[in-house]
Design a protein around this motif. Structure first.
Motif, mmCIF file in Angstrom:
data_model
loop_
_atom_site.group_PDB
_atom_site.id
_atom_site.type_symbol
_atom_site.label_atom_id
_atom_site.label_comp_id
_atom_site.label_asym_id
_atom_site.label_seq_id
_atom_site.Cartn_x
_atom_site.Cartn_y
_atom_site.Cartn_z
ATOM 1 N N ASP A 159 -9.656 1.696 -9.297
ATOM 2 C CA ASP A 159 -8.414 2.375 -8.927
ATOM 3 C C ASP A 159 -8.297 2.553 -7.421
ATOM 4 O O ASP A 159 -7.251 2.304 -6.823
ATOM 5 C CB ASP A 159 -8.350 3.737 -9.626
ATOM 6 C CG ASP A 159 -7.066 4.497 -9.317
ATOM 7 O OD1 ASP A 159 -6.045 3.818 -9.070
ATOM 8 O OD2 ASP A 159 -7.074 5.736 -9.311
ATOM 9 N N ALA A 160 -9.368 2.957 -6.784
ATOM 10 C CA ALA A 160 -9.320 3.216 -5.341
ATOM 11 C C ALA A 160 -9.121 1.945 -4.540
ATOM 12 O O ALA A 160 -8.674 1.980 -3.389
ATOM 13 C CB ALA A 160 -10.610 3.900 -4.897
ATOM 14 N N TRP A 181 1.971 1.795 -3.574
ATOM 15 C CA TRP A 181 0.893 2.387 -4.366
ATOM 16 C C TRP A 181 0.796 3.892 -4.112
ATOM 17 O O TRP A 181 0.481 4.667 -5.029
ATOM 18 C CB TRP A 181 -0.438 1.710 -4.049
ATOM 19 C CG TRP A 181 -0.657 0.449 -4.855
ATOM 20 C CD1 TRP A 181 -0.561 -0.834 -4.417
ATOM 21 C CD2 TRP A 181 -1.008 0.377 -6.240
ATOM 22 N NE1 TRP A 181 -0.819 -1.715 -5.447
ATOM 23 C CE2 TRP A 181 -1.103 -1.000 -6.572
ATOM 24 C CE3 TRP A 181 -1.255 1.328 -7.230
ATOM 25 C CZ2 TRP A 181 -1.425 -1.436 -7.845
ATOM 26 C CZ3 TRP A 181 -1.579 0.895 -8.509
ATOM 27 C CH2 TRP A 181 -1.660 -0.475 -8.813
ATOM 28 N N ASP A 182 1.057 4.308 -2.887
ATOM 29 C CA ASP A 182 1.020 5.749 -2.589
ATOM 30 C C ASP A 182 2.059 6.501 -3.413
ATOM 31 O O ASP A 182 1.823 7.631 -3.839
ATOM 32 C CB ASP A 182 1.276 5.989 -1.098
ATOM 33 C CG ASP A 182 0.087 5.584 -0.231
ATOM 34 O OD1 ASP A 182 -1.023 5.460 -0.771
ATOM 35 O OD2 ASP A 182 0.299 5.380 0.990
ATOM 36 N N THR A 183 3.218 5.879 -3.643
ATOM 37 C CA THR A 183 4.287 6.568 -4.387
ATOM 38 C C THR A 183 3.967 6.699 -5.873
ATOM 39 O O THR A 183 4.516 7.584 -6.533
ATOM 40 C CB THR A 183 5.631 5.834 -4.230
ATOM 41 O OG1 THR A 183 5.572 4.555 -4.893
ATOM 42 C CG2 THR A 183 5.987 5.630 -2.765
ATOM 43 N N SER A 200 -2.992 7.563 -11.606
ATOM 44 C CA SER A 200 -4.261 8.262 -11.819
ATOM 45 C C SER A 200 -4.253 9.020 -13.139
ATOM 46 O O SER A 200 -5.253 9.017 -13.879
ATOM 47 C CB SER A 200 -4.527 9.234 -10.658
ATOM 48 O OG SER A 200 -4.678 8.528 -9.446
ATOM 49 N N ALA A 219 -4.767 -0.872 -4.058
ATOM 50 C CA ALA A 219 -3.822 -1.218 -2.998
ATOM 51 C C ALA A 219 -4.394 -2.267 -2.064
ATOM 52 O O ALA A 219 -3.713 -3.201 -1.661
ATOM 53 C CB ALA A 219 -3.435 0.033 -2.210
ATOM 54 N N GLU A 235 0.822 -1.206 0.000
ATOM 55 C CA GLU A 235 0.000 0.000 0.000
ATOM 56 C C GLU A 235 0.858 1.260 0.000
ATOM 57 O O GLU A 235 0.478 2.295 -0.567
ATOM 58 C CB GLU A 235 -0.964 0.003 1.187
ATOM 59 C CG GLU A 235 -0.320 -0.082 2.565
ATOM 60 C CD GLU A 235 -0.150 -1.513 3.040
ATOM 61 O OE1 GLU A 235 -0.029 -1.712 4.266
ATOM 62 O OE2 GLU A 235 -0.130 -2.429 2.181
ATOM 63 N N GLU A 243 0.706 6.831 -7.026
ATOM 64 C CA GLU A 243 -0.714 7.187 -7.147
ATOM 65 C C GLU A 243 -0.946 8.256 -8.204
ATOM 66 O O GLU A 243 -1.839 8.133 -9.054
ATOM 67 C CB GLU A 243 -1.248 7.662 -5.798
ATOM 68 C CG GLU A 243 -2.721 8.045 -5.835
ATOM 69 C CD GLU A 243 -3.246 8.511 -4.493
ATOM 70 O OE1 GLU A 243 -4.450 8.723 -4.376
ATOM 71 O OE2 GLU A 243 -2.416 8.658 -3.565
ATOM 72 N N THR A 244 -0.151 9.320 -8.181
ATOM 73 C CA THR A 244 -0.365 10.420 -9.132
ATOM 74 C C THR A 244 -0.164 9.950 -10.565
ATOM 75 O O THR A 244 -0.988 10.216 -11.450
ATOM 76 C CB THR A 244 0.586 11.582 -8.817
ATOM 77 O OG1 THR A 244 0.347 12.045 -7.482
ATOM 78 C CG2 THR A 244 0.369 12.730 -9.802
#
Length: 303
Positions: free
Chosen positions: A267-268, A244-246, A252, A271, A241, A248-249
């Motif tokens: 998409d949401a 995925w944060d790294t 998206s 993770a 997770e 995300e941009t």
């Protein structure tokens, strides 16, 4: 900085320790003198003296006037006889913690505090070590006796156990290829149970052989995904997770483009649906659907 097991004094002590453990040096026997160790190992007198001092500290040898340094006949604190079972237990522990690539004979010898050559009294080499590790893991986690009664219950028992082993020992997926499986009787029993369960279904021999390959391949494929996730976490120091944060941009932006409407919908959840926990859920889903398909193909009847 080098591991203490790589110091010449420690290697010499380990070699003598092994000779004592295996009975080559009995209680009362003289161990090599410092001068002999200097000649045999090509080390300085101080190094040879430190090696014997290590053994004295462990209580394995003692210096006696007129007799030199002799074996005491008692073992030092924490010393244990080297056995094949102990070699395998430590090998499995290293592979579990550091991965199969980290498991070298030299690394294993260092963990056991023995000379590398002493390992070859118990295993012929790396290839045999890997087979024995597979056997040890399966032997330590046997299939239940007696077998469950129904074909579905048998298959669920086999493959849920396999999945637990893959998750506990991720490296196992590297050594249990479905097309070239290891000749390990304890693992082969899983295949025997599989084909025994499939005899209860109306499948001709080619179809039974296909199912007998496809089902373990399904589980093994998920196990390889789990292995790669474990490696990724070790290399990046990021849980799934967090990774995925790294991205995300970037992800998206890509998904907002044309051509990915369904991927945008999930998409949401990406993770949460991936990572090791997501693979556990995927295993249960895949196994259930596969067995449902076999049940539907079998049709109604005693099976």
């Amino acid at each position: 900085m080098s591991d203490t097991g790589d110091l010449p004094s420690h290697r010499i002590a380990a070699a003598i320790r092994e000779r004592i453990a295996h009975g080559d040096l009995a209680p009362g026997d003289r161990v090599p003198s410092t001068r002999q160790l200097v000649r045999d190992w090509g080390v300085a007198m101080a190094t040879a003296s430190r090696a014997l001092a290590l053994l004295r500290d462990e209580g394995l040898v003692a210096t006696r006037t007129g007799s030199g340094t002799v074996v005491t006949g008692r073992r030092g604190p924490g010393s244990t006889t080297l056995t094949r079972d102990r070699v395998l237990a430590v090998a499995v522990r290293i592979a579990d913690r550091e991965g199969l690539a980290a498991l070298t004979m030299r690394r294993l010898a260092g963990a056991l505090k023995v000379a590398p050559m002493s390992l070859y009294r118990h295993v012929a080499g790396r290839d045999e070590l890997e087979i024995l590790m597979v056997r040890a893991v399966f032997r330590g986690n046997p299939l239940p006796r007696p077998m469950p009664a129904g074909w579905r219950e048998r298959l669920e028992t086999v493959y849920r156990l396999q999945w637990r082993l893959y998750r506990s020992h991720p490296w196992l997926a590297e050594l249990t290829l479905t097309t070239r499986p290891p000749l390990a009787p304890e693992a082969m029993l899983h295949s025997e149970w599989t084909f025994e369960a499939l005899t209860a279904l109306p499948l001709d021999p080619p179809a039974r052989a296909g199912v007998g390959l496809a089902l373990p391949a399904l589980v093994h494929g998920l196990a390889l995904a789990a292995l790669h996730e474990v490696r990724a976490e070790q290399e990046t120091h990021l849980r799934n997770e967090q990774w995925w944060d790294t991205v995300e941009t970037e992800a998206s932006d890509l998904l907002r483009g044309a051509g990915f409407p369904r991927l945008r919908e999930i998409d949401a959840l990406a993770a949460g649906a991936s990572g090791l926990e997501g693979l556990d859920a995927a295993f249960e889903l895949a196994l259930g659907h596969y067995l449902d398909g076999l049940a539907a193909a079998a049709g109604p009847g005693p099976a």
